[in-house]
Design an enzyme around this catalytic site. Structure first.
Site, PDB file in Angstrom:
ATOM      1  N   ARG A  64     -34.797  90.076  40.874  1.00  0.00           N
ATOM      2  CA  ARG A  64     -35.486  90.792  41.938  1.00  0.00           C
ATOM      3  C   ARG A  64     -34.519  91.019  43.084  1.00  0.00           C
ATOM      4  NH1 ARG A  64     -34.048  87.429  45.260  1.00  0.00           N
ATOM      5  NH2 ARG A  64     -35.320  88.457  46.791  1.00  0.00           N
ATOM      6  N   GLY A  65     -34.938  91.872  44.006  1.00  0.00           N
ATOM      7  CA  GLY A  65     -34.067  92.261  45.095  1.00  0.00           C
ATOM      8  C   GLY A  65     -33.549  93.667  44.858  1.00  0.00           C
ATOM      9  N   ALA A  66     -33.701  94.537  45.864  1.00  0.00           N
ATOM     10  CA  ALA A  66     -33.490  95.968  45.668  1.00  0.00           C
ATOM     11  C   ALA A  66     -32.151  96.341  45.024  1.00  0.00           C
ATOM     12  CB  ALA A  66     -33.664  96.694  47.002  1.00  0.00           C
ATOM     13  N   ARG A  98     -41.190  98.073  39.019  1.00  0.00           N
ATOM     14  CA  ARG A  98     -41.378  97.733  40.436  1.00  0.00           C
ATOM     15  C   ARG A  98     -41.389  99.032  41.226  1.00  0.00           C
ATOM     16  NH1 ARG A  98     -39.845  92.712  42.276  1.00  0.00           N
ATOM     17  NH2 ARG A  98     -41.217  93.209  44.017  1.00  0.00           N
ATOM     18  N   GLN A 212     -39.847  82.937  48.470  1.00  0.00           N
ATOM     19  CA  GLN A 212     -38.491  83.352  48.130  1.00  0.00           C
ATOM     20  C   GLN A 212     -37.479  82.958  49.199  1.00  0.00           C
ATOM     21  OE1 GLN A 212     -39.101  87.503  47.250  1.00  0.00           O
ATOM     22  NE2 GLN A 212     -39.687  87.069  45.157  1.00  0.00           N
ATOM     23  N   ASP A 253     -36.564  97.400  50.597  1.00  0.00           N
ATOM     24  CA  ASP A 253     -36.763  97.861  49.224  1.00  0.00           C
ATOM     25  C   ASP A 253     -36.879  99.373  49.156  1.00  0.00           C
ATOM     26  OD1 ASP A 253     -37.456  95.471  47.127  1.00  0.00           O
ATOM     27  OD2 ASP A 253     -37.870  94.914  49.198  1.00  0.00           O
ATOM     28  N   ASN A 263     -40.388  96.398  53.175  1.00  0.00           N
ATOM     29  CA  ASN A 263     -39.712  95.146  52.835  1.00  0.00           C
ATOM     30  C   ASN A 263     -40.780  94.103  52.530  1.00  0.00           C
ATOM     31  OD1 ASN A 263     -37.103  93.719  52.609  1.00  0.00           O
ATOM     32  ND2 ASN A 263     -37.900  92.451  54.271  1.00  0.00           N
ATOM     33  N   LYS A 264     -40.340  92.943  52.087  1.00  0.00           N
ATOM     34  CA  LYS A 264     -41.263  91.879  51.702  1.00  0.00           C
ATOM     35  C   LYS A 264     -42.334  91.676  52.763  1.00  0.00           C
ATOM     36  CE  LYS A 264     -42.455  88.457  48.954  1.00  0.00           C
ATOM     37  NZ  LYS A 264     -42.812  88.647  47.542  1.00  0.00           N
TER      38      LYS A 264
END
Length: 380
Positions: A64-66, A98, A212, A253, A263-264
């Site tokens: 995960r993570g853009a 995603r 996270q 993201d 974003n998150k």
């Protein structure tokens, strides 16, 4: 299909963790991932032999993570091509895994385009598969280079905005080497400040619902020897009120054409707090995260995650009884609102830092100009 392989204590990783790598064992090419759902308790590798396994890994947040999603997506296309699967079908499945993270689609389409061009030119599936793999490897290298430039631009901006050094930085979610081909985005800026003796404290939001920040950012900060403190997300306001935060650094993201930042979830409240307390709120992300095809924040599709990620807590090697495979922390049948992201409007963003430089104030015109410059550099 996928399987997992535990690493021994003697096989320690460096700070720049190889989150994604391509391997070619005798039985055929595979994509090897560091399973981030198992951190920080253990380092376990997930071996994907086809695109559906990678889709599952992406959906479960094993990777995960853009930025790294774009890399993984490109390798996924190459994997499908190398193993003789339908490349277009694999590409569509990967893109949909995603929806908020635009980098995933960018990486997938880049490798898919390279595959299609090579196939049209030569008619050779092996040559086309090699072209897709080359595109993925190039994207991987470019992301590492972009990470280093973002760190330099970000620290220069911090030094410009804040006097005296000794920065106290608050960050949200995870933006280090676990999300990148290099050392990350926002975390890379803090890491560079640490290396140059200008980081006084890294405040790490635990980041609900999947922790996270607690599991991954704290893990990376500890391995890098940084001075860091973990806090619950709802404790951030008291830190601002006490004057303990000099700047907020987050990743992204997707950044819409008007500068709205997805974003998150939990990022938007931080932006509101930062504005009230006159603290810079800085977004660090590669140019590929800017999506000029998405006009504004209302147009960003926000991924909704399963409710059990809120109603249960998952801990490795702990007996589980919940429907989602975790330890229940809410009464059975509790409904949960669980968006993966929120959207921060551009007027609350002090600056967006990319490998091509910083944009401040954040406007549609400035972002379009930055993207145009980036395309010119890529072409030349």
């Amino acid at each position: 299909m996928a399987d997992q392989q535990a690493r021994t204590d003697g096989d320690r990783r460096p700070t720049e963790i190889p989150v994604v790598r391509w391997e070619e064992p005798p039985e055929g090419p595979v994509l090897v991932l560091l399973d981030q759902t198992r951190l920080p308790a253990e380092e376990v590798e997930l071996v994907c032999t086809d695109a559906p396994a990678l889709v599952e890994a992406i959906c479960s947040l094993a990777v995960r993570g853009a930025p790294v999603l774009g890399i993984a997506g490109a390798y996924g296309v190459a994997l499908a091509a190398a193993r003789g699967f339908d490349v277009a079908e694999a590409a569509r499945a990967l893109e949909a895994a995603r929806p908020t993270a635009v980098n995933l689609a960018v990486g997938v389409r880049r490798a898919e385009a390279a595959h299609a061009a090579a196939l049209a030119k030569s008619g050779d599936p092996e040559a086309a598969a090699a072209a897709a793999l080359a595109a993925a490897r190039t994207l991987h290298r470019e992301d590492a280079e972009a990470s280093a430039r973002m760190a330099a631009h970000g620290l220069a901006l911090l030094d410009e905005l804040l006097s005296g050094g000794g920065h106290r930085i608050l960050t949200h979610c995870n933006t280090g080497s676990l999300v990148s081909g290099g050392e990350g985005t926002a975390f890379a800026v803090a890491l560079q400040a640490h290396r140059e003796g200008r980081l006084r404290r890294l405040w790490v939001d635990e980041t609900r619902p999947l922790l996270q920040g607690a599991r991954l950012t704290a893990y990376e900060a500890a391995r890098s020897g940084m001075a860091y403190t973990l806090l619950t997300d709802n404790a951030a306001g008291s830190l601002f009120a006490a004057g303990e935060v000099d700047a907020v650094l987050i990743g992204a993201d997707r950044i819409a054409a008007d500068g709205s930042v997805a974003n998150k979830v939990g990022s938007y409240p931080l932006a509101v707090l930062a504005r009230y307390h006159h603290v810079p709120f800085i977004v660090v992300a590669p140019v590929t995260t800017i999506d000029l095809g998405t006009p504004d924040g209302a147009s960003i599709e926000v991924e909704q995650r399963p409710g059990f990620e809120v109603t249960e807590i998952t801990a490795p090697q702990v007996p589980v009884t919940g429907a989602g495979g975790g330890i229940p922390v809410a009464p059975l049948g509790t409904q949960a609102y669980n968006p993966a992201f929120d959207v921060t409007p551009p007027e609350l963003v002090t600056a967006i830092v990319t490998e091509g430089g910083a944009v401040s104030p954040v406007t549609a015109e400035a972002l379009a100009e930055l993207c145009a410059r980036s395309r010119q550099v890529t072409i030349s």
